[in-house]
Design a protein around this motif. Structure first.
Motif, PDB file in Angstrom:
ATOM      1  N   VAL A  60       0.826  -1.214   0.000  1.00 31.92           N
ATOM      2  CA  VAL A  60       0.000   0.000   0.000  1.00 31.92           C
ATOM      3  C   VAL A  60       0.862   1.268   0.000  1.00 31.92           C
ATOM      4  CG1 VAL A  60      -1.975  -1.144   1.081  1.00 31.92           C
ATOM      5  CG2 VAL A  60      -0.291   0.022   2.541  1.00 31.92           C
ATOM      6  N   GLY A  61       2.168   1.100  -0.291  1.00 29.73           N
ATOM      7  CA  GLY A  61       3.025   2.271  -0.497  1.00 29.73           C
ATOM      8  C   GLY A  61       3.830   2.727   0.697  1.00 29.73           C
ATOM      9  N   GLY A  62       3.879   1.920   1.770  1.00 32.10           N
ATOM     10  CA  GLY A  62       4.676   2.286   2.949  1.00 32.10           C
ATOM     11  C   GLY A  62       6.119   1.820   2.826  1.00 32.10           C
ATOM     12  N   ARG A  63       6.913   2.135   3.853  1.00 26.61           N
ATOM     13  CA  ARG A  63       8.294   1.635   3.946  1.00 26.61           C
ATOM     14  C   ARG A  63       8.451   0.942   5.285  1.00 26.61           C
ATOM     15  NH1 ARG A  63       9.757   6.856   2.686  1.00 26.61           N
ATOM     16  NH2 ARG A  63      10.431   7.167   0.534  1.00 26.61           N
ATOM     17  N   ASN A  64       9.069  -0.212   5.303  1.00 26.90           N
ATOM     18  CA  ASN A  64       9.249  -0.933   6.574  1.00 26.90           C
ATOM     19  C   ASN A  64      10.433  -0.386   7.364  1.00 26.90           C
ATOM     20  OD1 ASN A  64       7.054  -2.472   5.932  1.00 26.90           O
ATOM     21  ND2 ASN A  64       8.247  -4.174   5.088  1.00 26.90           N
ATOM     22  N   THR A  65      11.560  -0.228   6.671  1.00 26.35           N
ATOM     23  CA  THR A  65      12.766   0.303   7.326  1.00 26.35           C
ATOM     24  C   THR A  65      13.631   0.963   6.265  1.00 26.35           C
ATOM     25  OG1 THR A  65      14.642  -0.244   8.766  1.00 26.35           O
ATOM     26  CG2 THR A  65      14.103  -1.852   7.076  1.00 26.35           C
ATOM     27  N   VAL A  66      14.584   1.801   6.690  1.00 23.82           N
ATOM     28  CA  VAL A  66      15.573   2.342   5.750  1.00 23.82           C
ATOM     29  C   VAL A  66      16.943   2.289   6.424  1.00 23.82           C
ATOM     30  CG1 VAL A  66      13.959   3.899   4.564  1.00 23.82           C
ATOM     31  CG2 VAL A  66      15.284   4.759   6.470  1.00 23.82           C
TER      32      VAL A  66
END
Length: 684
Positions: free
Chosen positions: A363-369
């Motif tokens: 859905v367009g999120g980010r888990n980690t960077v």
């Protein structure tokens, strides 16, 4: 750190040397005399036996060998052939009785066709036995794969011992051919120097108890952490295709999943737009479309969109999963999350946490960077807008003679974070390794010559998403064998250049082109298996282990990197070959970037064995197989339609692979992905 290297000792499956009748009975899993063959049975037998060598058993000691080319369309009892120049016809049944005194029992079955197609040669199945020692190159089923893995899956210490024993038993020092050529083979494994790259720090959301995380031995977990960018699921529905799962169970599961997504950092409404509905698998298309339109009708009065479809599947669901993904992604334009019945009943926290990771990126999120990405500390990536591509071509399984190959390209859509990857897929000629749709031009009746293709589309979407033009390109290419390195480099680098130039006349960002290989026979072992600082829990070398000398190319830029922790068996390091580097990476910088990226894979809290963009391209290509129409004909032919590739915008010219068929390369295009699906990581 010292490491050891092995020689090639691979395992494969062989065809059991059975009488053909017994082989077919096993293949069809039934008594051969019970009922006549269906068309599906014929296709199955033909695929399994084509190219297999058999020997005849009806001529005493004369065990003549033949290669099977196909099956006859008629039953044995109906087959006749000319016995003289006058065209006198004789039946196969009569011929075998008169010539060999052999009475054919299974006259209702087809004969094997052997030799070439022009001069028909018929052999009844019951007079043929499969020749021993033939490698089985076709697709194995899950049961066979499990059995093969059980035999071949060895811990590093056992495997090393087996290799040394085999070399010792082979006694190469006594081999006359080795002596003749002056070849000496050491009985010890080669010792090489290795370094262990550190794991990168990972950034999570500041509202979680743990804002940053340093993975330990290639793994970590989501305890006390929130996704760095939680996505939003305001509107969702659930469809249940499992007869075992009652509506109340489905609703409870969805509630638990929504809670896990919320705890992990997403905005997730606990109530669906419509109550969960149960349906039969054969009604998948009708139910999906009806339920989708019902939900959209309700939402459109409030000017809202449907964000997610949750689907509960039977544990063994045949083609249901593929049909569902095809309809959602190419017809309705919605992302979906499938869950198997066994997980719905178990509802384990670990499972729900893993599913939440997948939903977030869909859905367009980010888990980690990477912490270094946000603080702009990655050499040759953080200093200026950089796009990272992953590309892969998956070929049909051996035996599928005319199914197309599928190319997939993904590209990062965020900078400096480099964690979100948009993906595109296209079909191309059978076994063609060069990606045909990277760049292409075609004639438009109104606009004249128009250019497009996968690279151009992904460069444009990068600019839309980030507001920057990429000033650097890193291209990880999976699935290329050494013999095709430079053919692929020449063709695909040229396509990248043309795609850039088509956007702006002098736009030529520097390119680094890296091939990723997992299919090789190099294994690395710790010098001391008992040294706790040199091995992980499974006895394998530690994640981050890199080797770039002695066993690598003397002049070219390549390295082995084992970026993952072993689970079972012996870890296989990835082999990276840098074929082109205009960004002038040092070995350290590229090895470190590649290793660090392996910690950003969205679907789990582990570092993975190949760089994520290449992994994502593989997932996208695998997904696109489900978009193809199922095989219907005896030959399994999929070739049709005037235009190749994704949008049907004219075939691409370019060097042909030596393995591509000589026939016309027009391939039925895949149905196009919906625009909103393309932008997110739908393939996860």
């Amino acid at each position: 750190m010292g490491l050891s290297l092995n020689i090639d000792m691979s395992s494969t499956a062989f065809i059991e040397p059975l009488p053909v009748i017994d082989f077919v009975a096993q293949l069809l899993n039934r008594d051969v005399s019970s009922r006549p063959l269906s068309d599906a049975d014929r296709v199955k037998i033909k695929k399994a036996l084509r190219g297999v060598k058999v020997e005849v058993t009806h001529r005493g000691n004369m065990r003549r060998k033949y290669r099977i080319s196909g099956l006859t369309s008629q039953a044995t009892r109906e087959l006749t052939f000319p016995v003289d120049e006058r065209g006198t016809m004789k039946s196969v049944v009569e011929y075998f009785y008169e010539t060999y005194g052999f009475v054919i029992q299974h006259t209702q079955w087809p004969c094997l066709q052997v030799g070439n197609q022009q001069r028909a040669n018929y052999l009844p199945m019951e007079v043929c036995k499969i020749v021993e020692g033939q490698r089985y190159s076709k697709r194995l089923n899950e049961r066979q794969i499990t059995a093969l893995l059980r035999v071949t899956c060895q811990r590093p210490q056992e495997r090393e011992y087996d290799i040394i024993e085999t070399v010792h038993q082979n006694a190469y020092h006594e081999d006359p051919h080795a002596k003749e050529f002056g070849i000496k083979i050491s009985e010890k494994l080669a010792s090489v120097e290795a370094r262990i790259l550190p794991a990168p720090w990972l950034k999570y959301h500041d509202t979680g108890r743990e804002k940053n995380c340093l993975p330990q031995v290639g793994q970590w977990n989501m305890m006390n952490k929130k996704m760095v960018n939680g996505g939003t699921v305001n509107n969702w529905i659930c469809i249940n295709f499992s007869r075992q799962v009652q509506d109340s169970v489905a609703l409870r599961f969805c509630y638990e999943l929504s809670q896990m997504c919320y705890i992990s950092g997403m905005a997730f409404t606990p109530e669906p737009v419509l109550p969960p509905i149960s349906a039969r698998p054969e009604q998948v298309e009708k139910v999906l479309k009806t339920r989708y339109h019902d939900a959209m009708t309700k939402l459109q009065t409030q000017r809202k969109e449907l964000d997610l479809l949750i689907v509960i599947l039977p544990d063994n669901n045949g083609s249901l999963y593929g049909d569902l993904k095809r309809i959602c992604e190419t017809d309705l334009g919605i992302v979906s999350q499938c869950c198997l019945t066994k997980h719905v009943f178990k509802m384990s926290k670990q499972y729900l946490a893993n599913v939440a990771l997948k939903i977030n990126v869909k859905v367009g999120g980010r888990n980690t960077v990477l912490v270094d990405a946000i603080s702009r500390r990655i050499p040759l990536v953080s200093d200026r807008p950089t796009i990272i591509f992953g590309a892969d071509v998956t070929h049909p399984h051996p035996g599928e003679d005319s199914s197309p190959s599928i190319a997939a390209v993904v590209a990062s859509q965020d900078w400096p974070e480099i964690t979100k990857y948009a993906g595109l897929v296209c079909a191309q000629a059978h076994r063609q390794e060069l990606i045909q749709d990277l760049f292409k031009t075609w004639q438009d009746p109104v606009r004249g010559t128009v250019s497009g293709g996968m690279i151009k589309e992904l460069l444009i979407s990068f600019r839309r998403a980030t507001g920057h033009k990429p000033q650097r390109i890193i291209f990880y290419r999976d699935g290329v064998s050494e013999g095709q390195f430079y053919q692929v480099l020449l063709y695909e680098l040229d396509a990248i250049r043309k795609a850039c130039a088509s956007l702006e006349p002098n736009y030529q960002p520097p390119v680094t082109f890296v091939v990723v290989q997992k299919r090789h026979h190099t294994r690395l072992f710790a010098n001391n298996h008992n040294d706790r600082n040199a091995v992980d829990k499974s006895g394998n070398i530690l994640p981050g282990t890199v080797v770039d000398s002695k066993i690598c190319h003397p002049t070219e830029f390549d390295f082995y990197l084992c970026s993952h922790a072993g689970i079972q068996g012996t870890s296989r390091p990835a082999h990276y070959h840098v074929l082109w580097d205009e960004n002038k990476f040092t070995a350290d910088a590229l090895q470190s970037l590649t290793n660090n990226l392996c910690y950003t894979y969205a679907r789990c809290t582990r570092s993975v064995s190949i760089v994520p963009p290449a992994y994502y391209a593989h997932l996208a290509a695998f997904r696109a197989r489900f978009y193809m129409e199922p095989e219907t004909s005896d030959s399994g032919s999929m070739i049709s339609g005037p235009a190749a590739g994704r949008g049907g915008m004219g075939g691409s010219a370019g060097p042909r692979s030596t393995r591509a068929p000589a026939a016309a390369t027009a391939v039925r295009p895949l149905p196009a992905l919906k625009e909103n699906v393309k932008r997110v990581m739908f393939y996860c």
